[in-house]
Design an enzyme around this catalytic site. Sequence first.
Site, PDB file in Angstrom:
ATOM      1  CB  THR A 192      -0.833  -0.004   1.304  1.00 49.13           C
ATOM      2  OG1 THR A 192      -1.781  -1.042   1.193  1.00 49.13           O
ATOM      3  CG2 THR A 192      -1.521   1.315   1.579  1.00 49.13           C
ATOM      4  N   GLY A 222     -10.103  -3.028   4.288  1.00 50.83           N
ATOM      5  CA  GLY A 222      -9.027  -3.021   5.272  1.00 50.83           C
ATOM      6  C   GLY A 222      -8.951  -1.704   6.023  1.00 50.83           C
ATOM      7  N   GLY A 244       0.405  -2.766   5.738  1.00 51.14           N
ATOM      8  CA  GLY A 244       0.451  -4.088   6.347  1.00 51.14           C
ATOM      9  C   GLY A 244      -0.940  -4.656   6.536  1.00 51.14           C
ATOM     10  N   GLY A 246      -4.323  -5.039   7.427  1.00 59.08           N
ATOM     11  CA  GLY A 246      -5.285  -4.047   7.888  1.00 59.08           C
ATOM     12  C   GLY A 246      -6.047  -4.440   9.139  1.00 59.08           C
TER      13      GLY A 246
HETATM   14  C1  SD4 Z   1      -5.013  -3.763   3.723  1.00 62.39           C
HETATM   15  N1  SD4 Z   1      -3.359  -2.346   4.699  1.00 62.39           N
HETATM   16  O1  SD4 Z   1      -5.876  -3.808   2.863  1.00 62.39           O
HETATM   17  C2  SD4 Z   1      -3.804  -2.902   3.462  1.00 62.39           C
HETATM   18  C3  SD4 Z   1      -2.780  -3.701   2.742  1.00 62.39           C
HETATM   19  C4  SD4 Z   1      -1.416  -3.121   2.796  1.00 62.39           C
HETATM   20  O2  SD4 Z   1       0.748  -3.095   2.285  1.00 62.39           O
HETATM   21  O3  SD4 Z   1      -1.102  -2.178   3.444  1.00 62.39           O
HETATM   22  N2  SD4 Z   1      -0.485  -3.617   2.163  1.00 62.39           N
HETATM   23  O4  SD4 Z   1      -5.059  -4.437   4.756  1.00 62.39           O
END
Ligand code: SD4
Length: 332
Positions: A192, A222, A244, A246
């Site tokens: 992300t 998320g 990360g 979520g």
């Molecule tokens: C999520 N936080 O959808 C996002 C995914 C993410 O690095 O951050 N990936 O959970």
Amino acid sequence: MFNRRQFVAKSLLASLGLGLVSCDNEKEISKEEVSPSSSLGGAKPLVIATWNHGLIANEKAWEILSNNGRALDAVEEGVKVVEADPKGTTVGIGGTPDRDGHVTLDACIMDEKGNAGAVCFIENIKHPISVARKVMEETPHVMLAGEGALQFAKEQGFKEEKLLTEKSEKAWEEWKEKSKYEPIINVENHDTISQLAIDKNGDISGSCTTSGLGYKMRGRVGDSPIIGASLFVDNEVGAACATGLGEVIMKTLGSFLIVEFMRNGLSPNEACKKAVMRIIKKYDYKDLQVGYLAINKSGEYGGYSIHEGFSYAICVDGKNEMVKTDYYVKGE
Ligand code: SD4
């Protein structure tokens, strides 16, 4: 330089119970335990963003900041570069679809006045961050979801387009052969983009945009559009953002927590570590990655993650470079 496969290998070791440090109580974190946050010695323009694609996002944002632009414009235009890049499989066009083959996007934005806007579960719109900004500026609401968000985007002049690229469709077809449902963040499904900036006036804004967890359940949303989870800005104190898994970021409201820790005197590095420790203390963290970034009003910045492998791009005085964060799981 930033070997995410090593991170996955380390995560595997961690899940076998090897090479883990003991679980600190978050109350015990002292200032001595974390390396000092990098300081600019006073607020001057800076921009910080998650992962390697943070470099191109920062480059664009810096163009705006160095022309005395507003931090809000910088963090919108910065992450738009990544949303528009079809090679990126975690944001905007080319984003990994859900398990039914739909690319569904989440994004949020927050300005120096404490205004916030977000969209979640939106489809067929390449720049959800700009729709989030429209929600913030053109509606009395904070978040629009799914069909309603799409309808609003179209009313605001956004064009619908297919976001599933040939490459991401092929990868999804391959995934379907096994259809293993793995709601964990690993090398294939994270990255992300979250971005924070301070402008010449010392004003702070932030943004976050993602296609979310790869091959997620249809309808799963998320942390990325949730104000306080993926992003929080308090212009008196600073700002924080997340990447990360979520689910744990949402359950601990990580970015809000970090800003509150900074309000109570912790540096960005210390505050990010303390928010990570909240996850460590409550959840099984061995197979999941979370990385936080923070900046404060006086221009200090920093980050921290659960596992090795998280990095961010920092741009100040036009110098844009990658930095690896410190992390909790230290194994052999
Ligand atoms: C999520 N936080 O959808 C996002 C995914 C993410 O690095 O951050 N990936 O959970």
